[in-house]
Motif scaffolding. Structure first.
Motif, PDB file in Angstrom:
ATOM      1  N   ARG A 131      47.613   7.567 -15.225  1.00 52.62           N
ATOM      2  CA  ARG A 131      46.913   7.381 -16.285  1.00 52.62           C
ATOM      3  C   ARG A 131      45.548   7.717 -16.453  1.00 52.62           C
ATOM      4  N   PHE A 132      44.994   8.033 -17.458  1.00 54.15           N
ATOM      5  CA  PHE A 132      43.434   7.973 -17.866  1.00 54.15           C
ATOM      6  C   PHE A 132      43.332   8.248 -19.086  1.00 54.15           C
ATOM      7  N   GLY A 133      41.928   7.780 -19.664  1.00 54.60           N
ATOM      8  CA  GLY A 133      41.654   7.754 -20.992  1.00 54.60           C
ATOM      9  C   GLY A 133      40.306   8.598 -21.147  1.00 54.60           C
ATOM     10  N   ILE A 134      40.253   9.158 -22.350  1.00 56.76           N
ATOM     11  CA  ILE A 134      39.011  10.074 -22.692  1.00 56.76           C
ATOM     12  C   ILE A 134      38.435   9.426 -23.865  1.00 56.76           C
ATOM     13  N   ASN A 135      37.027   9.223 -23.729  1.00 57.50           N
ATOM     14  CA  ASN A 135      36.462   8.407 -24.770  1.00 57.50           C
ATOM     15  C   ASN A 135      35.310   9.453 -25.277  1.00 57.50           C
ATOM     16  N   VAL A 136      35.144   9.782 -26.398  1.00 59.41           N
ATOM     17  CA  VAL A 136      34.315  11.029 -26.846  1.00 59.41           C
ATOM     18  C   VAL A 136      33.192  10.298 -27.418  1.00 59.41           C
ATOM     19  N   LEU A 137      31.923  10.255 -26.773  1.00 54.86           N
ATOM     20  CA  LEU A 137      30.589   9.478 -27.135  1.00 54.86           C
ATOM     21  C   LEU A 137      30.141   9.994 -28.347  1.00 54.86           C
ATOM     22  N   ARG A 138      29.222   9.254 -29.120  1.00 55.71           N
ATOM     23  CA  ARG A 138      28.730   9.303 -30.227  1.00 55.71           C
ATOM     24  C   ARG A 138      27.177   9.971 -29.888  1.00 55.71           C
ATOM     25  N   ALA A 139      26.431  10.658 -30.973  1.00 50.81           N
ATOM     26  CA  ALA A 139      24.960  10.854 -30.946  1.00 50.81           C
ATOM     27  C   ALA A 139      24.410   9.426 -30.662  1.00 50.81           C
ATOM     28  N   GLY A 140      23.545   9.456 -29.887  1.00 49.15           N
ATOM     29  CA  GLY A 140      22.656   8.252 -29.664  1.00 49.15           C
ATOM     30  C   GLY A 140      23.224   7.371 -28.433  1.00 49.15           C
ATOM     31  N   HIS A 141      24.395   7.823 -27.828  1.00 54.71           N
ATOM     32  CA  HIS A 141      24.791   7.282 -26.771  1.00 54.71           C
ATOM     33  C   HIS A 141      24.411   7.838 -25.405  1.00 54.71           C
ATOM     34  N   GLU A 142      23.334   8.609 -25.186  1.00 53.67           N
ATOM     35  CA  GLU A 142      22.715   8.957 -24.249  1.00 53.67           C
ATOM     36  C   GLU A 142      22.612   7.989 -23.042  1.00 53.67           C
ATOM     37  N   GLU A 170      32.960   1.636 -28.967  1.00 54.78           N
ATOM     38  CA  GLU A 170      31.972   2.385 -29.764  1.00 54.78           C
ATOM     39  C   GLU A 170      32.372   4.127 -29.678  1.00 54.78           C
ATOM     40  N   ALA A 171      33.450   4.180 -29.076  1.00 57.34           N
ATOM     41  CA  ALA A 171      33.793   5.763 -28.912  1.00 57.34           C
ATOM     42  C   ALA A 171      33.950   6.380 -30.204  1.00 57.34           C
ATOM     43  N   SER A 195      37.160   7.993 -35.482  1.00 63.04           N
ATOM     44  CA  SER A 195      36.521   7.408 -36.495  1.00 63.04           C
ATOM     45  C   SER A 195      35.845   8.826 -37.400  1.00 63.04           C
ATOM     46  N   ASP A 196      35.864   8.286 -38.582  1.00 63.76           N
ATOM     47  CA  ASP A 196      35.090   9.453 -39.486  1.00 63.76           C
ATOM     48  C   ASP A 196      33.680   9.331 -39.610  1.00 63.76           C
ATOM     49  N   ASP A 197      33.168   8.265 -38.950  1.00 62.24           N
ATOM     50  CA  ASP A 197      31.812   7.852 -38.838  1.00 62.24           C
ATOM     51  C   ASP A 197      30.775   8.333 -37.852  1.00 62.24           C
ATOM     52  N   GLY A 198      29.997   9.260 -37.974  1.00 63.50           N
ATOM     53  CA  GLY A 198      29.333   9.454 -36.774  1.00 63.50           C
ATOM     54  C   GLY A 198      29.370  10.954 -36.453  1.00 63.50           C
ATOM     55  N   ARG A 248      22.036  16.235 -26.350  1.00 66.21           N
ATOM     56  CA  ARG A 248      21.692  16.432 -27.779  1.00 66.21           C
ATOM     57  C   ARG A 248      22.505  15.637 -28.772  1.00 66.21           C
ATOM     58  N   SER A 249      21.964  15.142 -29.684  1.00 69.83           N
ATOM     59  CA  SER A 249      22.476  14.327 -30.774  1.00 69.83           C
ATOM     60  C   SER A 249      23.008  15.311 -31.676  1.00 69.83           C
ATOM     61  N   ARG A 250      22.463  16.443 -32.039  1.00 71.08           N
ATOM     62  CA  ARG A 250      22.648  17.415 -33.029  1.00 71.08           C
ATOM     63  C   ARG A 250      22.959  18.616 -32.238  1.00 71.08           C
ATOM     64  N   SER A 251      23.605  19.538 -33.090  1.00 72.66           N
ATOM     65  CA  SER A 251      23.962  20.896 -32.478  1.00 72.66           C
ATOM     66  C   SER A 251      22.718  21.704 -32.048  1.00 72.66           C
ATOM     67  N   PRO A 252      22.781  22.703 -31.217  1.00 74.56           N
ATOM     68  CA  PRO A 252      21.691  23.229 -30.651  1.00 74.56           C
ATOM     69  C   PRO A 252      21.039  24.115 -31.811  1.00 74.56           C
ATOM     70  N   LEU A 253      21.797  24.588 -32.762  1.00 73.40           N
ATOM     71  CA  LEU A 253      21.328  25.393 -33.843  1.00 73.40           C
ATOM     72  C   LEU A 253      20.690  24.626 -34.918  1.00 73.40           C
ATOM     73  N   GLU A 254      21.285  23.162 -35.265  1.00 68.41           N
ATOM     74  CA  GLU A 254      20.716  22.376 -36.309  1.00 68.41           C
ATOM     75  C   GLU A 254      19.100  21.860 -35.795  1.00 68.41           C
TER      76      GLU A 254
END
Length: 165
Positions: free
Chosen positions: A67-78, A110-111, A141-144, A155-161
């Motif tokens: 078994r394993f879990g995948i946790n997608v990190l939020r911007a700011g979680h460097e 916080e994922a 989550s729909d937030d973040g 990066r906390s935003r897309s390279p284009l942004e």
């Protein structure tokens, strides 16, 4: 060969990816590692792919428990990404990280999004092991915004942004 390795890293660094913490469980507690080598594989059935460095300590727990879990990190979680990328003990990595267990794997509170998976296959892939997991649980989550890895840094935003090219 070293020049080819560096060039390969530079070329692949131009492919922006999300940043995740892949987790597992051992009898002595939670384990986890930072990786960006994660992608969806199939919609029918629901499958994901994760690449584990062959020396990753998390890989042995995944082999044992299947078994394993995948946790997608939020911007700011460097900082969180760096913590799980370190060689600290797993106890230290999870010491100050709020998490619960879902479907037998640790999920970071916080994922931005998470998946719990049962191992379907572990395949050799050079200096990595390719893990194929069947999704048994997930949420988001729909937030973040997501934390992104591009050209060798977070990066906390897309390279284009953010004006990067």
């Amino acid at each position: 060969m070293d020049a080819d390795l560096q060039r390969f890293r530079a070329v692949m660094g131009h492919f922006a990816t999300g940043v995740t913490v892949v987790t597992g469980s051992r009898p002595e507690g939670a384990v986890g590692m930072t990786t960006n080598a994660v992608c969806s594989l199939s919609l029918d059935p629901l499958l994901v792919l994760v690449c584990f460095d062959n020396t990753a300590r998390t890989l042995s727990a995944v082999r044992d428990t299947r078994r394993f879990g995948i946790n997608v990190l939020r911007a700011g979680h460097e900082g969180l990404a760096a913590q799980f990328a370190s060689k600290r003990s797993h106890e230290e990595k999870f010491e100050l990280v709020a998490h619960t267990t879902q479907h037998g794997v640790p999920i970071l509170d916080e994922a931005l999004a998470w998946l719990a998976c049962e191992v379907r296959e572990l395949l050799p892939g050079g200096d990595h092991t390719i893990g194929i997991g069947a999704v048994v649980g997930m949420d988001h989550s729909d937030d973040g915004e997501p934390l992104v890895w591009y050209r060798g840094r977070y990066r906390s935003r897309s390279p284009l942004e953010d004006g990067s090219t």
